[in-house]
Design an enzyme around this catalytic site. Structure first.
Site, PDB file in Angstrom:
ATOM      1  N   HIS A   1       0.869  -1.204   0.000  1.00 39.79           N
ATOM      2  CA  HIS A   1       0.000   0.000   0.000  1.00 39.79           C
ATOM      3  C   HIS A   1       0.894   1.239   0.000  1.00 39.79           C
ATOM      4  O   HIS A   1       1.438   1.626   1.018  1.00 39.79           O
ATOM      5  CB  HIS A   1      -0.898  -0.007   1.249  1.00 39.79           C
ATOM      6  CG  HIS A   1      -1.901   1.097   1.264  1.00 39.79           C
ATOM      7  ND1 HIS A   1      -3.237   0.885   1.555  1.00 39.79           N
ATOM      8  CD2 HIS A   1      -1.799   2.430   1.037  1.00 39.79           C
ATOM      9  CE1 HIS A   1      -3.887   2.029   1.492  1.00 39.79           C
ATOM     10  NE2 HIS A   1      -3.029   2.991   1.196  1.00 39.79           N
TER      11      HIS A   1
ATOM     12  N   LYS B   1      -9.337  -0.427  -5.659  1.00 42.63           N
ATOM     13  CA  LYS B   1      -9.328   0.204  -4.331  1.00 42.63           C
ATOM     14  C   LYS B   1     -10.672   0.872  -4.114  1.00 42.63           C
ATOM     15  O   LYS B   1     -11.126   1.674  -4.942  1.00 42.63           O
ATOM     16  CB  LYS B   1      -8.210   1.260  -4.285  1.00 42.63           C
ATOM     17  CG  LYS B   1      -8.139   2.073  -2.991  1.00 42.63           C
ATOM     18  CD  LYS B   1      -7.626   1.254  -1.820  1.00 42.63           C
ATOM     19  CE  LYS B   1      -7.667   2.051  -0.519  1.00 42.63           C
ATOM     20  NZ  LYS B   1      -6.531   2.930  -0.351  1.00 42.63           N
TER      21      LYS B   1
ATOM     22  N   HIS C   1       2.788  14.494   1.482  1.00 39.14           N
ATOM     23  CA  HIS C   1       2.205  15.824   1.239  1.00 39.14           C
ATOM     24  C   HIS C   1       3.305  16.837   1.542  1.00 39.14           C
ATOM     25  O   HIS C   1       4.022  16.685   2.547  1.00 39.14           O
ATOM     26  CB  HIS C   1       1.029  16.097   2.184  1.00 39.14           C
ATOM     27  CG  HIS C   1      -0.163  15.214   1.957  1.00 39.14           C
ATOM     28  ND1 HIS C   1      -1.093  15.452   0.983  1.00 39.14           N
ATOM     29  CD2 HIS C   1      -0.567  14.086   2.589  1.00 39.14           C
ATOM     30  CE1 HIS C   1      -2.032  14.502   1.018  1.00 39.14           C
ATOM     31  NE2 HIS C   1      -1.727  13.658   1.987  1.00 39.14           N
TER      32      HIS C   1
HETATM   33  O1  DOR Z   1      -3.613   9.437   5.641  1.00 37.26           O
HETATM   34  C1  DOR Z   1      -3.935   9.089   4.533  1.00 37.26           C
HETATM   35  N1  DOR Z   1      -3.397   9.666   3.427  1.00 37.26           N
HETATM   36  N2  DOR Z   1      -4.856   8.154   4.397  1.00 37.26           N
HETATM   37  C2  DOR Z   1      -5.370   7.827   3.205  1.00 37.26           C
HETATM   38  O2  DOR Z   1      -6.229   6.996   3.151  1.00 37.26           O
HETATM   39  C3  DOR Z   1      -4.941   8.530   1.977  1.00 37.26           C
HETATM   40  C4  DOR Z   1      -3.614   9.104   2.141  1.00 37.26           C
HETATM   41  C5  DOR Z   1      -3.238  10.095   1.065  1.00 37.26           C
HETATM   42  O3  DOR Z   1      -3.396   9.754  -0.110  1.00 37.26           O
HETATM   43  O4  DOR Z   1      -2.767  11.179   1.393  1.00 37.26           O
HETATM   44 ZN    ZN Z   2      -3.459   4.960   1.491  1.00 37.89          ZN
END
Ligand code: DOR
Ligand code: ZN
Length: 345
Positions: free
Chosen positions: A14, A100, A252
């Protein structure tokens, strides 16, 4: 004390790599330590067809450093419009392994997600027939449900009935965070498995608030109580092949995390294997790390384990405070500035 630990090169079941310039950072970070990964499709716009996944695959492969041994595989984003034909195309494509399910509104870029799972029965039945797994972000999205209860409520209302109704469907309960989810998977019928992240094995919800609000520990599903963390460690380290490594490394940029409305996601890839080693060592289960990290995930997806090896050495090091990410912003990795006991040689 053991000074080195040699493992089959692991598989990250994942992983979020994103797209564009971010790939310059994310692909090498995972390709360094992992033999392969199942790459998530929640781009903007999402990857919903095999054709889109194959084009994305080319962009990812272009960033795999020369000489690195890394095979990315892909999941398609299930939407209200996914047709059974697409399931057959997935079954015929070695590069795409699964669909997904993001309940609409559950997390980052989930607005295209499924609003009505009951209306998806033809597609789910085709997945069941073709043996194509469904990876599930298991959180109830009804706004009245407390954020810490969303996984448990989703399990009761949606996942357990789905697993029963489609008795041959292969299902991965992704990034499980609760005792209820762990115990459900432990006792579920064949074909049901779960992935586990490093942050849910290493931290409880208290860590979100230590000395102030800690945006780099915020992910979805959110961290839970310590009693849940202990149960996750128990199933991860217990040797049960239903449980495997899926980091959910979710990058991010720094400014999007350190914000009045910060994004969910921990960028764990740069230290992922060492983070899992930390959790397994704390549970006195290092001998079980290899199966969890490198064997159980490939076995679930019908892949051969990597023939290559990776060596961890017992050597204290600090995760960098910051790494390059895009042209405009850096990224703060998960565990930034903190020490780890194992380093990948
Ligand atoms: O914390 C998360 N970030 N959980 C998720 O399900 C998606 C992921 C993301 O894509 O930033
Ligand atoms: Zn994820």
């Amino acid at each position: 004390m053991t000074a080195t630990l040699e493992l089959t090169r692991p598989f990250d079941a994942h992983l979020h790599l994103r797209d564009g310039a971010a790939l310059d950072a994310t692909v090498p970070a995972s390709a360094r330590d992992f033999a392969g990964a199942l790459v998530m499709p929640n781009l903007a716009p999402p990857i919903t067809t095999v054709a889109e996944a194959l084009a994305y695959r080319e962009r990812v492969l272009a960033r795999v450093p020369a000489g690195a041994d890394f095979t990315p595989r892909f999941a398609l984003y299930l939407t209200d419009r996914t047709a059974p034909d697409e399931v057959r195309r997935v079954a015929d494509c070695e590069h795409v392994l699964a669909f997904k399910l993001y309940p609409a509104g559950a997390t980052t870029n989930s607005e295209h997600g499924v609003t009505d799972l009951a209306g998806r029965h033809a597609v789910l039945a085709e997945m069941e027939r073709q043996g194509v797994p469904l990876c599930v972000h298991g959180e109830e999205t009804a706004p009245e449900v407390d954020v810490f209860d969303r996984e448990r409520v989703f399990l009761e209302r949606t996942l357990a009935p789905l697993v029963e109704r489609f008795a041959g469907l292969r299902v991965v309960f992704e990034h499980v965070t609760t005792r209820e989810a762990a115990q459900y998977v432990e006792g579920a019928r064949a074909g049901v498995a779960a992935s586990l992240t490093p942050q849910h094995l290493l931290m409880s919800r208290n860590d979100l608030f230590v000395g102030g609000l800690r945006p780099h520990h915020y992910c979805l599903p959110v961290l839970k109580r310590e009693e849940h963390r202990r149960e996750l460690v128990r199933v991860a380290t217990g040797g049960d092949p239903r449980f495997f490594l899926g980091s959910d490394s979710a990058p991010h940029a720094r400014g999007r995390k350190e914000s009045a409305c910060g994004c969910a996601g921990c960028y764990s890839a740069p230290a992922a294997l060492a983070l899992y080693a930390q959790a397994f060592e704390a549970a006195e289960a290092l001998p079980r790390l290899e199966a969890f990290a490198a064997l159980h995930g490939p076995a679930f997806y019908g892949l051969a384990p990597s023939a290559a090896r990776v060596t961890l050495v017992r050597e204290r090091w600090r995760v960098p405070e910051r790494l390059d990410f895009t042209a405009d912003d850096a990224i703060v990795p998960y565990w930034a500035g903190a020490e780890l006991a194992w380093r990948v040689a």
